[in-house]
Design an enzyme around this catalytic site. Structure first.
Site, PDB file in Angstrom:
ATOM      1  N   SER A  68      -4.064   5.116  23.675  1.00 31.26           N
ATOM      2  CA  SER A  68      -3.072   4.071  23.390  1.00 31.26           C
ATOM      3  C   SER A  68      -3.382   2.726  24.023  1.00 31.26           C
ATOM      4  CB  SER A  68      -1.679   4.531  23.837  1.00 31.26           C
ATOM      5  OG  SER A  68      -1.150   5.456  22.927  1.00 31.26           O
ATOM      6  N   LYS A  71      -3.485  -0.317  21.870  1.00 28.24           N
ATOM      7  CA  LYS A  71      -2.338  -1.169  21.551  1.00 28.24           C
ATOM      8  C   LYS A  71      -2.392  -2.531  22.255  1.00 28.24           C
ATOM      9  CE  LYS A  71       0.758   2.719  20.556  1.00 28.24           C
ATOM     10  NZ  LYS A  71       0.131   3.948  21.090  1.00 28.24           N
ATOM     11  N   SER A 128       5.042   2.877  24.096  1.00 29.06           N
ATOM     12  CA  SER A 128       3.788   3.192  23.427  1.00 29.06           C
ATOM     13  C   SER A 128       4.022   3.738  22.025  1.00 29.06           C
ATOM     14  CB  SER A 128       2.974   4.199  24.260  1.00 29.06           C
ATOM     15  OG  SER A 128       1.636   4.257  23.820  1.00 29.06           O
TER      16      SER A 128
END
Length: 393
Positions: A68, A71, A128
């Protein structure tokens, strides 16, 4: 703030410091940093956020799944769209069935549900949200695949060599990888947009607060609560990537970026990033050369409506020194272009600020015009010339 790092172990100055100030990766670590700052990480890096100077690194160019942490690039393209006026924080973002179908970390968006850009950023930065990331990607580029093209183009623009994205949220996918070095560079770029700290630095908040189903957000990055000065940026985990984190913290005018990939668990991940921050903040200090707003010189403008242009520091110009190290031998000078003729455009380079330690150049900063200066008409130039004839210099 513009900063440069100066090492003092072994008397290293000059070309070494200049190379490090450019963010050049080295197999060692700057200034004798402890070799085991991140023993549990598969890959790690510690940077001065202002310049990209590498303080410590370990396998920093290994291509690994970023989970993640992906991101960070998604947030970067979002805040760039905001800064460019392509988006407003109050704009509504509609959730497609595809976005709502994302598994893993999510804010449980329903197909057709609308949230503001502001709330979507909260969902991405704090929770997230894989679903929020895809919804935001579709809002900006029309589809996730088109958005991924923008992500890869941005990586290319930043000069990244170890990165290729296949999606906008970091879910496992073929040909989706990055490195600790590249993630740190993307993180530094994101931090140029100061509004992002509002999201990454918050520990808790709510979505759908006034609805029948409020959603409580708690930041997945626990350092934001438990490490003084920490205010971002992004955690990550998949079974393949293990525990990852790109973190930032600021103290005493310094801002650090620390990235660890492939940590065995969250406790080790957080403790090793904390140790990296502790090292930078305990061992380094800033020495300011010019503060924002200082007049640092004047350049003559040939044939302009103004004959002189003051050069004003747009930000702080500082050097990063090891604590306990003398500042003796550090000096600077302004070197102006030989001829600057009107018209002059705002932002045009008109000279440079050169910082030395001893005889070695540590860093050169471009000096740019703070305003536009048009070319003077013949009558103004004539009056200026004739006036000079009767002026004693």
């Amino acid at each position: 703030m513009l900063c440069i790092a100066v090492s003092v172990l072994g008397g290293a100055t000059g070309a070494w410091a200049e190379e490090k100030a450019k963010g050049t990766a080295n197999s060692g670590n700057a200034g004798g940093a402890a070799a085991e700052l991140a023993p549990g990480a598969r890959s790690a890096i510690l940077m001065d956020a202002s310049t990209g100077t590498v303080i410590y690194e370990k396998n920093s160019h290994d291509k690994l799944p970023p989970a993640s942490i992906t991101k960070i690039m998604t947030m970067l393209l979002t805040v760039e769209a905001l800064d460019e006026g392509k988006l407003q924080l109050t704009d509504k973002v509609r959730t497609s069935e595809y976005a709502a179908s994302m598994g893993g970390s999510q804010i449980f968006l329903e197909p057709g549900e609308e949230m503001t850009v502001d709330d979507m950023l909260k969902g991405i930065a704090m929770a997230s949200g894989n679903d929020a990331s895809v919804a935001m990607a579709e809002k900006i580029a029309g589809s996730e695949s088109a958005f991924v093209d923008l992500m890869n183009q941005k990586a290319q623009d930043l000069g990244l060599k170890d990165t290729h994205f296949a999606n906008c949220n970091g879910l496992p996918a073929a040909n989706h990888y990055s490195s600790a070095h590249d993630i740190a560079v993307i993180s530094r770029e994101l931090l140029k947009h100061e509004q992002i700290i509002k999201y990454t630095g918050s520990y808790q908040d709510y979505l759908r607060k006034d609805s029948t189903k409020p959603f409580w957000l708690v930041n997945t990055n626990k350092l934001v609560r438990f490490y003084t000065g920490a205010d971002g940026l992004k955690t990550g985990y998949t079974s393949e990537a293990k525990f990852c984190l790109s973190a930032t913290a600021a103290r005493d005018g310094l801002r650090a970026v620390a990235v660890v990939l492939g940590e065995p668990n969250t406790k080790t991940r957080n403790s090793e990033v904390s140790a990296m921050f502790d090292y930078l903040f305990s061992q380094y200090k800033l020495h300011t050369i010019h503060k924002e707003g200082d007049t640092i010189g004047t350049v003559r403008i040939e044939k302009g409506v103004k004959s002189q242009l003051p050069l004003v520091a747009k930000e702080d110009y500082s050097v990063l020194l090891r604590k306990g190290v003398t500042q003796e031998g550090i000096r600077h000078e302004v070197v102006l272009n030989e001829q600057v003729k009107a018209p002059v455009a705002e932002g045009q380079t008109v000279g440079k600020l050169v910082v030395y330690q001893g005889t070695g150049i540590l860093k050169e900063y471009e000096l740019k015009a703070g305003e536009s200066i048009a070319k003077a008409g013949w009558w103004k130039l004539f009056k200026r010339a004739t006036g000079a004839m009767f002026t004693n210099d």
